[in-house]
Design a protein around this motif. Structure first.
Motif, PDB file in Angstrom:
ATOM      1  N   LEU A  26      38.903 -61.537 -61.328  1.00  0.00           N
ATOM      2  CA  LEU A  26      40.017 -61.165 -60.925  1.00  0.00           C
ATOM      3  C   LEU A  26      40.150 -60.490 -59.585  1.00  0.00           C
ATOM      4  O   LEU A  26      40.935 -60.788 -58.743  1.00  0.00           O
ATOM      5  CB  LEU A  26      40.564 -60.135 -61.857  1.00  0.00           C
ATOM      6  N   TRP A  27      38.926 -59.933 -59.209  1.00  0.00           N
ATOM      7  CA  TRP A  27      38.844 -59.273 -57.773  1.00  0.00           C
ATOM      8  C   TRP A  27      39.039 -60.345 -56.652  1.00  0.00           C
ATOM      9  O   TRP A  27      39.429 -60.199 -55.393  1.00  0.00           O
ATOM     10  CB  TRP A  27      37.514 -58.697 -57.696  1.00  0.00           C
ATOM     11  N   LYS A  28      38.529 -61.823 -56.904  1.00  0.00           N
ATOM     12  CA  LYS A  28      38.768 -62.800 -56.087  1.00  0.00           C
ATOM     13  C   LYS A  28      40.232 -62.909 -55.844  1.00  0.00           C
ATOM     14  O   LYS A  28      40.606 -63.408 -54.690  1.00  0.00           O
ATOM     15  CB  LYS A  28      38.085 -64.120 -56.765  1.00  0.00           C
ATOM     16  N   TYR A  29      41.197 -62.593 -56.562  1.00  0.00           N
ATOM     17  CA  TYR A  29      42.456 -62.848 -56.441  1.00  0.00           C
ATOM     18  C   TYR A  29      43.135 -61.548 -55.826  1.00  0.00           C
ATOM     19  O   TYR A  29      44.032 -61.825 -55.087  1.00  0.00           O
ATOM     20  CB  TYR A  29      43.251 -63.345 -57.732  1.00  0.00           C
ATOM     21  N   LEU A  30      42.536 -60.623 -56.068  1.00  0.00           N
ATOM     22  CA  LEU A  30      43.381 -59.263 -55.778  1.00  0.00           C
ATOM     23  C   LEU A  30      42.940 -58.854 -54.312  1.00  0.00           C
ATOM     24  O   LEU A  30      43.624 -58.106 -53.525  1.00  0.00           O
ATOM     25  CB  LEU A  30      43.055 -58.189 -56.829  1.00  0.00           C
ATOM     26  N   LYS A  31      41.788 -59.106 -53.976  1.00  0.00           N
ATOM     27  CA  LYS A  31      41.181 -58.580 -52.748  1.00  0.00           C
ATOM     28  C   LYS A  31      41.885 -58.979 -51.449  1.00  0.00           C
ATOM     29  O   LYS A  31      42.439 -60.255 -51.476  1.00  0.00           O
ATOM     30  CB  LYS A  31      39.554 -58.853 -52.568  1.00  0.00           C
ATOM     31  N   ASN A  37      50.824 -59.408 -50.355  1.00  0.00           N
ATOM     32  CA  ASN A  37      50.201 -58.570 -49.253  1.00  0.00           C
ATOM     33  C   ASN A  37      49.989 -57.325 -49.685  1.00  0.00           C
ATOM     34  O   ASN A  37      50.073 -56.222 -48.934  1.00  0.00           O
ATOM     35  CB  ASN A  37      51.099 -58.750 -47.918  1.00  0.00           C
ATOM     36  N   LEU A  38      49.693 -57.163 -50.897  1.00  0.00           N
ATOM     37  CA  LEU A  38      49.251 -55.787 -51.871  1.00  0.00           C
ATOM     38  C   LEU A  38      47.950 -55.415 -51.561  1.00  0.00           C
ATOM     39  O   LEU A  38      47.134 -56.438 -51.824  1.00  0.00           O
ATOM     40  CB  LEU A  38      49.716 -55.778 -53.008  1.00  0.00           C
ATOM     41  N   LYS A  39      47.653 -54.269 -51.374  1.00  0.00           N
ATOM     42  CA  LYS A  39      46.301 -53.685 -51.263  1.00  0.00           C
ATOM     43  C   LYS A  39      45.877 -53.045 -52.906  1.00  0.00           C
ATOM     44  O   LYS A  39      46.877 -52.349 -53.111  1.00  0.00           O
ATOM     45  CB  LYS A  39      46.081 -52.769 -50.216  1.00  0.00           C
ATOM     46  N   PHE A  40      44.813 -53.706 -53.158  1.00  0.00           N
ATOM     47  CA  PHE A  40      44.223 -52.972 -54.470  1.00  0.00           C
ATOM     48  C   PHE A  40      42.973 -52.710 -54.331  1.00  0.00           C
ATOM     49  O   PHE A  40      42.106 -52.968 -53.394  1.00  0.00           O
ATOM     50  CB  PHE A  40      44.077 -54.308 -55.446  1.00  0.00           C
ATOM     51  N   ARG A  41      42.598 -51.684 -54.961  1.00  0.00           N
ATOM     52  CA  ARG A  41      41.297 -50.957 -55.140  1.00  0.00           C
ATOM     53  C   ARG A  41      40.877 -51.154 -56.315  1.00  0.00           C
ATOM     54  O   ARG A  41      41.331 -51.241 -57.436  1.00  0.00           O
ATOM     55  CB  ARG A  41      41.540 -49.371 -54.872  1.00  0.00           C
ATOM     56  N   ARG A  42      39.316 -51.494 -56.274  1.00  0.00           N
ATOM     57  CA  ARG A  42      38.597 -51.438 -57.465  1.00  0.00           C
ATOM     58  C   ARG A  42      38.046 -50.174 -57.969  1.00  0.00           C
ATOM     59  O   ARG A  42      37.465 -49.222 -57.029  1.00  0.00           O
ATOM     60  CB  ARG A  42      37.386 -52.457 -57.343  1.00  0.00           C
ATOM     61  N   ILE A  50      39.204 -43.895 -64.808  1.00  0.00           N
ATOM     62  CA  ILE A  50      38.866 -44.750 -63.752  1.00  0.00           C
ATOM     63  C   ILE A  50      39.611 -45.914 -64.184  1.00  0.00           C
ATOM     64  O   ILE A  50      39.479 -46.783 -65.076  1.00  0.00           O
ATOM     65  CB  ILE A  50      37.410 -45.019 -63.431  1.00  0.00           C
ATOM     66  N   LEU A  51      40.391 -46.333 -63.203  1.00  0.00           N
ATOM     67  CA  LEU A  51      41.227 -47.777 -63.393  1.00  0.00           C
ATOM     68  C   LEU A  51      40.452 -49.068 -62.890  1.00  0.00           C
ATOM     69  O   LEU A  51      39.713 -48.931 -61.815  1.00  0.00           O
ATOM     70  CB  LEU A  51      42.785 -47.677 -62.578  1.00  0.00           C
ATOM     71  N   ASP A  52      40.578 -50.290 -63.688  1.00  0.00           N
ATOM     72  CA  ASP A  52      39.725 -51.147 -63.068  1.00  0.00           C
ATOM     73  C   ASP A  52      40.328 -51.618 -61.749  1.00  0.00           C
ATOM     74  O   ASP A  52      39.306 -51.895 -60.845  1.00  0.00           O
ATOM     75  CB  ASP A  52      40.005 -52.314 -64.121  1.00  0.00           C
ATOM     76  N   PHE A  53      41.797 -51.630 -61.601  1.00  0.00           N
ATOM     77  CA  PHE A  53      42.223 -51.977 -60.293  1.00  0.00           C
ATOM     78  C   PHE A  53      43.406 -51.095 -60.106  1.00  0.00           C
ATOM     79  O   PHE A  53      44.205 -50.888 -60.994  1.00  0.00           O
ATOM     80  CB  PHE A  53      42.575 -53.359 -60.278  1.00  0.00           C
ATOM     81  N   TYR A  54      43.517 -50.805 -58.990  1.00  0.00           N
ATOM     82  CA  TYR A  54      44.881 -49.940 -58.592  1.00  0.00           C
ATOM     83  C   TYR A  54      45.338 -50.472 -57.136  1.00  0.00           C
ATOM     84  O   TYR A  54      44.796 -50.463 -56.275  1.00  0.00           O
ATOM     85  CB  TYR A  54      44.364 -48.544 -58.513  1.00  0.00           C
TER      86      TYR A  54
END
Length: 118
Positions: A26-31, A37-42, A50-54
């Motif tokens: 999933l990080w491949k799609y979110l990073k 154009n949204l910034k996600f943090r792992r 602790i959230l997987d992604f935020y």
């Protein structure tokens, strides 16, 4: 809201370095701001969770659930309710969705963005 507490730094780092295969996929799609154009943090922490992604812009947390979470629905409910007090919405996907239907996940994020940014 106490975000990314220093006492959880090592745990967050460990989780990032030992991602599940679903999280890594999933990080491949979110990073790199690939979705709206949204910034996600792992592995972002909010208080002691602790959230997987935020995504800070949307106050959106994304959680991937494997078999372990099936047996923790009560914990997940309480956790999600706690995070709602900070205006954070959590959406959950089963790990298998990342591999079989990533387009559904992307579409749901895009829809959440469109509902909250218009």
């Amino acid at each position: 809201m106490d975000s990314n507490k220093p006492n959880l730094k090592q745990r967050r780092k460990y989780l990032r370095n030992h991602s599940t295969s679903a999280e890594a996929e999933l990080w491949k799609y979110l990073k790199s701001k690939q979705i709206c154009n949204l910034k996600f943090r792992r592995q972002h922490s909010v208080d002691n969770y602790i959230l997987d992604f935020y995504c800070p812009q949307l106050k959106l947390g994304i959680e991937l659930d494997g078999e372990f979470h099936i047996y923790n629905e009560e914990y997940d409910f309480k956790r999600d309710l706690y995070l709602q007090n900070y205006g954070i919405t959590i959406i959950r996907f089963e790990n298998v969705m990342v591999f079989e239907h990533p387009d559904v996940i992307i579409k749901e994020i895009e829809e959440f963005y469109n509902l909250n940014c218009i």
